[in-house]
Motif scaffolding. Structure first.
Motif, PDB file in Angstrom:
ATOM      1  N   ILE A 107       0.843  -1.020  -0.001  1.00  0.00           N
ATOM      2  CA  ILE A 107      -0.019   0.045   0.045  1.00  0.00           C
ATOM      3  C   ILE A 107       0.898   1.332  -0.041  1.00  0.00           C
ATOM      4  O   ILE A 107       1.735   1.306   0.680  1.00  0.00           O
ATOM      5  N   ASP A 108       0.578   2.219  -0.654  1.00  0.00           N
ATOM      6  CA  ASP A 108       1.299   3.559  -0.784  1.00  0.00           C
ATOM      7  C   ASP A 108       0.410   4.330   0.339  1.00  0.00           C
ATOM      8  O   ASP A 108      -0.627   4.596   0.193  1.00  0.00           O
ATOM      9  N   VAL A 109       1.377   4.975   0.971  1.00  0.00           N
ATOM     10  CA  VAL A 109       0.783   5.762   2.118  1.00  0.00           C
ATOM     11  C   VAL A 109       1.586   7.259   1.851  1.00  0.00           C
ATOM     12  O   VAL A 109       2.707   7.269   1.835  1.00  0.00           O
ATOM     13  N   ARG A 110       0.902   8.583   2.096  1.00  0.00           N
ATOM     14  CA  ARG A 110       1.610   9.618   2.252  1.00  0.00           C
ATOM     15  C   ARG A 110       2.172   9.656   3.399  1.00  0.00           C
ATOM     16  O   ARG A 110       2.092   9.365   4.370  1.00  0.00           O
ATOM     17  N   ALA A 111       3.738  10.353   3.313  1.00  0.00           N
ATOM     18  CA  ALA A 111       4.584  10.470   4.169  1.00  0.00           C
ATOM     19  C   ALA A 111       3.994  11.538   5.581  1.00  0.00           C
ATOM     20  O   ALA A 111       4.533  10.940   6.861  1.00  0.00           O
ATOM     21  N   ASP A 112       2.903  12.415   5.083  1.00  0.00           N
ATOM     22  CA  ASP A 112       2.248  12.997   6.216  1.00  0.00           C
ATOM     23  C   ASP A 112       0.986  12.454   7.052  1.00  0.00           C
ATOM     24  O   ASP A 112       0.651  13.126   7.846  1.00  0.00           O
ATOM     25  N   ALA A 113       0.987  11.086   6.525  1.00  0.00           N
ATOM     26  CA  ALA A 113      -0.174  10.753   7.348  1.00  0.00           C
ATOM     27  C   ALA A 113       0.394   9.619   8.585  1.00  0.00           C
ATOM     28  O   ALA A 113       0.377   8.425   8.515  1.00  0.00           O
ATOM     29  N   VAL A 114       0.680  10.523   9.381  1.00  0.00           N
ATOM     30  CA  VAL A 114       1.371   9.714  10.648  1.00  0.00           C
ATOM     31  C   VAL A 114       0.687   8.784  11.397  1.00  0.00           C
ATOM     32  O   VAL A 114       1.281   7.568  11.677  1.00  0.00           O
ATOM     33  N   ALA A 115      -0.795   9.191  11.528  1.00  0.00           N
ATOM     34  CA  ALA A 115      -1.516   8.120  12.397  1.00  0.00           C
ATOM     35  C   ALA A 115      -1.698   7.012  11.577  1.00  0.00           C
ATOM     36  O   ALA A 115      -1.736   5.875  12.283  1.00  0.00           O
ATOM     37  N   GLY A 164       2.140   0.194  11.242  1.00  0.00           N
ATOM     38  CA  GLY A 164       3.154  -0.494  12.095  1.00  0.00           C
ATOM     39  C   GLY A 164       2.793  -1.495  13.159  1.00  0.00           C
ATOM     40  O   GLY A 164       3.120  -2.592  13.470  1.00  0.00           O
ATOM     41  N   ASP A 165       1.567  -1.029  13.776  1.00  0.00           N
ATOM     42  CA  ASP A 165       0.912  -1.888  14.653  1.00  0.00           C
ATOM     43  C   ASP A 165       0.463  -3.292  14.131  1.00  0.00           C
ATOM     44  O   ASP A 165       0.387  -4.089  14.817  1.00  0.00           O
ATOM     45  N   CYS A 166       0.207  -3.202  12.915  1.00  0.00           N
ATOM     46  CA  CYS A 166      -0.485  -4.046  12.162  1.00  0.00           C
ATOM     47  C   CYS A 166       0.419  -5.289  11.389  1.00  0.00           C
ATOM     48  O   CYS A 166       0.225  -6.231  10.870  1.00  0.00           O
ATOM     49  N   GLY A 167       1.934  -4.677  11.514  1.00  0.00           N
ATOM     50  CA  GLY A 167       3.012  -5.512  11.126  1.00  0.00           C
ATOM     51  C   GLY A 167       3.697  -5.116   9.741  1.00  0.00           C
ATOM     52  O   GLY A 167       4.601  -5.561   9.120  1.00  0.00           O
ATOM     53  N   PHE A 168       3.115  -4.003   9.415  1.00  0.00           N
ATOM     54  CA  PHE A 168       3.726  -3.385   8.159  1.00  0.00           C
ATOM     55  C   PHE A 168       4.841  -2.697   8.523  1.00  0.00           C
ATOM     56  O   PHE A 168       5.267  -2.144   9.540  1.00  0.00           O
ATOM     57  N   PHE A 169       5.796  -2.423   7.502  1.00  0.00           N
ATOM     58  CA  PHE A 169       7.092  -1.605   7.687  1.00  0.00           C
ATOM     59  C   PHE A 169       7.360  -0.773   6.255  1.00  0.00           C
ATOM     60  O   PHE A 169       7.079  -1.221   5.352  1.00  0.00           O
ATOM     61  N   SER A 170       8.019   0.348   6.482  1.00  0.00           N
ATOM     62  CA  SER A 170       8.222   1.086   5.300  1.00  0.00           C
ATOM     63  C   SER A 170       9.470   0.408   4.460  1.00  0.00           C
ATOM     64  O   SER A 170      10.273   0.174   5.223  1.00  0.00           O
TER      65      SER A 170
END
Length: 92
Positions: free
Chosen positions: A69-77, A83-89
């Motif tokens: 999934i692509d996520v905007r850098a400013d979408a901090v929440a 991260g809590d779901c196990g994803f990492f950048s």
């Protein structure tokens, strides 16, 4: 409720953060790419993604599988939820 279809790129619909949500996704035997998330309330993306990951995991079983999934850098929440779901950048 998540509605998952085994072929193509059909929408997955669910209940997220007290509102409606929908995600368009494509997938094959090795990965799922979330293309478009729409939620009716702010903060609904995380619960929707968790539901999609759970549906993919249930369908794939123990097979190795990645979810992209692509996520905007400013979408901090959302980054924190992922991260809590196990994803990492992997790139910016």
């Amino acid at each position: 409720m998540i509605s998952a279809h085994p072929v193509g790129s059909r929408p997955k619909v669910g209940q997220a953060a007290g509102g409606l949500a929908i995600a368009r996704a494509t997938w094959d035997a090795s990965d799922t790419r979330l293309l478009d998330l729409k939620v009716s309330q702010p903060g609904g993306e995380g619960p929707l993604i968790r539901a999609i990951v759970a549906a993919v995991a249930a369908e794939q079983g123990q097979s190795p599988h990645s979810v992209v999934i692509d996520v905007r850098a400013d979408a901090v929440a959302l980054h924190e939820d992922l991260g809590d779901c196990g994803f990492f950048s992997t790139g910016y």
